[in-house]
Design an enzyme around this catalytic site. Structure first.
Site, PDB file in Angstrom:
ATOM      1  N   HIS A 356     -23.634  -3.980 -67.042  1.00  0.00           N
ATOM      2  CA  HIS A 356     -24.722  -4.780 -66.476  1.00  0.00           C
ATOM      3  C   HIS A 356     -26.070  -4.099 -66.716  1.00  0.00           C
ATOM      4  O   HIS A 356     -27.026  -4.724 -67.158  1.00  0.00           O
ATOM      5  CB  HIS A 356     -24.455  -4.953 -64.982  1.00  0.00           C
ATOM      6  CG  HIS A 356     -25.434  -5.833 -64.270  1.00  0.00           C
ATOM      7  ND1 HIS A 356     -25.054  -6.969 -63.596  1.00  0.00           N
ATOM      8  CD2 HIS A 356     -26.774  -5.749 -64.109  1.00  0.00           C
ATOM      9  CE1 HIS A 356     -26.112  -7.551 -63.055  1.00  0.00           C
ATOM     10  NE2 HIS A 356     -27.183  -6.809 -63.349  1.00  0.00           N
ATOM     11  N   GLU A 357     -26.117  -2.797 -66.442  1.00  0.00           N
ATOM     12  CA  GLU A 357     -27.361  -2.042 -66.628  1.00  0.00           C
ATOM     13  C   GLU A 357     -27.839  -2.086 -68.079  1.00  0.00           C
ATOM     14  O   GLU A 357     -28.995  -2.388 -68.356  1.00  0.00           O
ATOM     15  CB  GLU A 357     -27.150  -0.575 -66.229  1.00  0.00           C
ATOM     16  CG  GLU A 357     -26.770  -0.349 -64.790  1.00  0.00           C
ATOM     17  CD  GLU A 357     -27.875  -0.718 -63.840  1.00  0.00           C
ATOM     18  OE1 GLU A 357     -28.987  -1.055 -64.297  1.00  0.00           O
ATOM     19  OE2 GLU A 357     -27.621  -0.698 -62.628  1.00  0.00           O
ATOM     20  N   HIS A 360     -29.305  -5.349 -69.240  1.00  0.00           N
ATOM     21  CA  HIS A 360     -30.705  -5.571 -68.888  1.00  0.00           C
ATOM     22  C   HIS A 360     -31.617  -5.019 -69.980  1.00  0.00           C
ATOM     23  O   HIS A 360     -32.661  -5.600 -70.289  1.00  0.00           O
ATOM     24  CB  HIS A 360     -31.036  -4.900 -67.560  1.00  0.00           C
ATOM     25  CG  HIS A 360     -30.776  -5.767 -66.369  1.00  0.00           C
ATOM     26  ND1 HIS A 360     -31.269  -7.041 -66.248  1.00  0.00           N
ATOM     27  CD2 HIS A 360     -30.078  -5.535 -65.228  1.00  0.00           C
ATOM     28  CE1 HIS A 360     -30.890  -7.563 -65.094  1.00  0.00           C
ATOM     29  NE2 HIS A 360     -30.159  -6.667 -64.452  1.00  0.00           N
ATOM     30  N   TYR A 371     -38.460 -11.614 -64.663  1.00  0.00           N
ATOM     31  CA  TYR A 371     -37.606 -11.288 -63.528  1.00  0.00           C
ATOM     32  C   TYR A 371     -38.120 -11.932 -62.246  1.00  0.00           C
ATOM     33  O   TYR A 371     -38.425 -11.252 -61.260  1.00  0.00           O
ATOM     34  CB  TYR A 371     -37.496  -9.777 -63.374  1.00  0.00           C
ATOM     35  CG  TYR A 371     -36.199  -9.345 -62.746  1.00  0.00           C
ATOM     36  CD1 TYR A 371     -35.014  -9.347 -63.477  1.00  0.00           C
ATOM     37  CD2 TYR A 371     -36.153  -8.947 -61.429  1.00  0.00           C
ATOM     38  CE1 TYR A 371     -33.821  -8.955 -62.906  1.00  0.00           C
ATOM     39  CE2 TYR A 371     -34.972  -8.548 -60.844  1.00  0.00           C
ATOM     40  CZ  TYR A 371     -33.798  -8.548 -61.583  1.00  0.00           C
ATOM     41  OH  TYR A 371     -32.622  -8.158 -61.005  1.00  0.00           O
ATOM     42  N   GLU A 380     -30.435 -11.992 -64.530  1.00  0.00           N
ATOM     43  CA  GLU A 380     -29.326 -11.380 -63.799  1.00  0.00           C
ATOM     44  C   GLU A 380     -27.983 -11.893 -64.296  1.00  0.00           C
ATOM     45  O   GLU A 380     -27.030 -11.130 -64.457  1.00  0.00           O
ATOM     46  CB  GLU A 380     -29.478 -11.655 -62.307  1.00  0.00           C
ATOM     47  CG  GLU A 380     -30.264 -10.611 -61.550  1.00  0.00           C
ATOM     48  CD  GLU A 380     -29.585  -9.260 -61.581  1.00  0.00           C
ATOM     49  OE1 GLU A 380     -28.368  -9.171 -61.296  1.00  0.00           O
ATOM     50  OE2 GLU A 380     -30.268  -8.271 -61.885  1.00  0.00           O
ATOM     51  N   ASP A 442     -33.722 -15.256 -54.145  1.00  0.00           N
ATOM     52  CA  ASP A 442     -33.615 -13.982 -54.836  1.00  0.00           C
ATOM     53  C   ASP A 442     -32.870 -14.154 -56.160  1.00  0.00           C
ATOM     54  O   ASP A 442     -31.906 -14.913 -56.251  1.00  0.00           O
ATOM     55  CB  ASP A 442     -32.864 -12.984 -53.939  1.00  0.00           C
ATOM     56  CG  ASP A 442     -32.783 -11.600 -54.532  1.00  0.00           C
ATOM     57  OD1 ASP A 442     -31.895 -11.375 -55.374  1.00  0.00           O
ATOM     58  OD2 ASP A 442     -33.613 -10.751 -54.168  1.00  0.00           O
ATOM     59  N   HIS A 444     -30.771 -12.409 -57.687  1.00  0.00           N
ATOM     60  CA  HIS A 444     -29.345 -12.097 -57.682  1.00  0.00           C
ATOM     61  C   HIS A 444     -28.524 -13.280 -57.195  1.00  0.00           C
ATOM     62  O   HIS A 444     -27.321 -13.364 -57.469  1.00  0.00           O
ATOM     63  CB  HIS A 444     -29.086 -10.877 -56.801  1.00  0.00           C
ATOM     64  CG  HIS A 444     -29.753  -9.634 -57.296  1.00  0.00           C
ATOM     65  ND1 HIS A 444     -31.049  -9.317 -56.979  1.00  0.00           N
ATOM     66  CD2 HIS A 444     -29.313  -8.655 -58.114  1.00  0.00           C
ATOM     67  CE1 HIS A 444     -31.384  -8.184 -57.562  1.00  0.00           C
ATOM     68  NE2 HIS A 444     -30.347  -7.761 -58.263  1.00  0.00           N
TER      69      HIS A 444
END
Length: 542
Positions: A356-357, A360, A371, A380, A442, A444
């Protein structure tokens, strides 16, 4: 550990620096199913070596003025080539940033799609003509900086300071170009994550136009993946966690620090960790292993040679802070950083978190999805989508592939995953379907419909069990969806991200981008193309 959407502490702020607030995708785009011809043989991206890519970008820059003229841009506008994707059929997709009278245009990015026969389409982040009355500011840089510091205070940023002077820009991300100041305020977020708050201030009125957080919260014995093989360097009695085969990726121990690179992990016998959090090497093993899996996935599945596609690796930092229950990616260090979790007993270094990191970073170097709002949700979701893809491809018997996000790290403390892709609302906050209010939640949680779309496209609707995990995915209209398989779904999303999405893409634009990608890869009107259309309808994007 699931705070409400109105707070800044969100579940796992998986991080990247980003730019701009979300607006609609504009420009020439693909139409609905049936609107595009069948693909020519080889109508998909070919792998470029770092040298070939650099040469292609240089050549694109040499042609930038010609492209600007062909696109009818104004005399004060210039294009800056940022990336080039070449297809096997000779089509070239060139991604450009824009400047106006020498100033960066935030939200002015575009992609030119040029076929071998010279025909050209363009995808623009904004359809607005870029022009302002003057580039002389009425509001001073100092006043803009004070405004940005007030915004940081409102976000409860600790140790806030504006390190660099505000830069003058053209703000175009909302479709109304305006002369503005962009200020970056650094500090510390509530949960200990570093802060790089970008604030855009109208240079005429002093009004705040936008803000976004630039850092967000996605052989060894590992904690989550069992005994694994690691890429290390050295010989004799001196080894380091340096993976020469994957761009020189290094993993460092911050030892509780919150800045710098810490200490590169070293070992005398090249046997690392013991599977327990009490051994400092264990978190390093998981992070190093996850980075290798992610590198290999992008290289072997999509032909991407590293995050920037330039053959050079990022690096990892573990043991950040004290009991820091988060992880983040930052462009400013070009690195992944992991905390040790509550009680320093659950490092956030599982396979899907690492993937995931790093994803990005990939998004930051391709579409640069803003974002915030719907674009932030798509950003996300992109990281969740490829985190699942990496986990499945890893085929690790200790951490099997699934459509759950963060199921190993137990960030909630009750054994439940962070997010569910088959029915996102199971986490209590995420949305299953698109609605007109989606952009206000949000990022997420606004990622939910895209995660749901990917699951449906891959596996279809209804109840099923995959790798021992039970799923039961609903649809907005109650109609059944038949999946096309994860491998095809991954290819479609990656091509959409790297060829058709821009910084301002919203859900409607993501539908258009994935339909274009499916038409390119499998043909307009193909089963895959129709499945993309059906999966979006199933999450109320039509």
């Amino acid at each position: 550990m699931t705070p409400p959407p109105t707070t800044r502490k969100t579940t796992l702020r998986i991080a990247i620096p980003v730019a701009l607030a979300a607006v609609a995708l504009a420009g020439v785009q693909a139409g609905p199913a049936g609107a595009r011809p069948a693909p020519e043989p080889g109508a998909q991206a070919v792998e470029l070596t770092p040298t070939q890519r650099a040469s292609a970008v240089k050549a694109a820059q040499a042609e930038a003025a010609t492209q600007a003229d062909a696109l009818g841009l104004g005399a004060k506008e210039k294009l800056v080539a940022r990336d080039v994707v070449k297809d096997a059929d000779g089509t070239v997709h060139t991604r450009y940033e824009r400047t106006y009278d020498g100033l960066p245009v935030l939200g002015g990015d575009l992609v030119v799609h040029e076929k071998k026969n010279g025909t050209r389409d363009v995808t623009k982040a904004t359809a607005a003509r870029i022009t302002v009355a003057s580039t002389s500011a009425d509001v001073s840089a100092a006043a803009a900086e004070k405004s940005a510091l007030r915004a940081a205070s409102a976000q409860e940023t600790a140790e806030a300071e504006a390190g660099d002077a505000p830069r003058k820009v053209i703000w175009a991300a909302d479709g109304k170009p305006a002369l503005a100041w962009e200020t970056v305020v650094t500090g510390v977020q509530e949960d200990g994550t570093p802060s790089e708050l970008h604030v855009v201030t109208d240079a005429r009125t002093g009004k705040k136009l936008a803000e976004w957080e630039g850092v967000h919260t996605g052989t060894g014995e590992s904690m989550y993946s069992g005994r694994v093989t690691l890429g290390t360097s050295g010989s004799g009695s001196s080894y380091t966690l340096t993976d020469a085969a994957r761009g020189g990726h290094k993993t460092h121990d911050l030892n509780g620090g919150t800045s710098g690179t810490g200490t590169l992990f070293t070992d005398a016998d090249d046997v690392w960790g013991n599977g327990l959090a009490s051994n400092r090497q264990t978190a390093g093993v998981d992070a190093h292993y996850g980075a290798a899996l992610t590198w290999d996935y992008y290289k072997n599945v999509h032909g991407r040679n590293g995050i920037r596609n330039d053959g050079r690796a990022a690096y990892s930092r573990v043991h950040y802070g004290n009991a820091y229950a988060n992880a983040f990616w930052s462009d400013s260090c070009f690195c992944m950083t992991y905390g040790d979790g509550a009680g320093n007993s659950k490092p956030l270094t599982s396979i899907d978190v690492a993937a995931h990191e790093m994803t990005h970073g990939v998004t930051s170097n391709t579409a640069r999805l803003n974002y915030s709002g719907e674009s932030g949700g798509l950003n996300e979701a992109t990281s969740d989508i490829f985190a699942a893809a990496v986990e499945f491809r890893a085929a690790n018997s200790t951490d099997v592939g699934d459509y759950l996000v963060g199921e190993k790290i137990d960030i909630r403390g009750n054994g439940t995953p962070l997010r569910y892709m088959d029915k996102p609302s199971r986490d209590g906050n995420s949305r299953d379907y698109w609605s007109s209010t989606l952009g206000s939640v949000d990022v997420h949680y606004s990622s939910g419909p895209a995660n749901h779309f990917f699951y449906l496209l891959s596996e279809g609707s209804g109840a099923k069990t995959i790798n021992g995990v039970s799923y039961d995915s609903p649809t907005y209209d109650g109609k059944a969806v038949t999946g096309i398989g994860r491998a095809k779904a991954e290819k479609i999303w990656y091509r959409a991200l790297t060829v058709y999405m821009t910084s301002t893409t919203k859900y409607a634009g993501a539908r258009t981008a994935t339909l274009s990608a499916a038409a390119d890869l499998y043909g307009s009107g193909s089963a895959e193309h129709q499945a993309v259309n059906a999966a979006w309808a199933a999450v109320n994007v039509k």
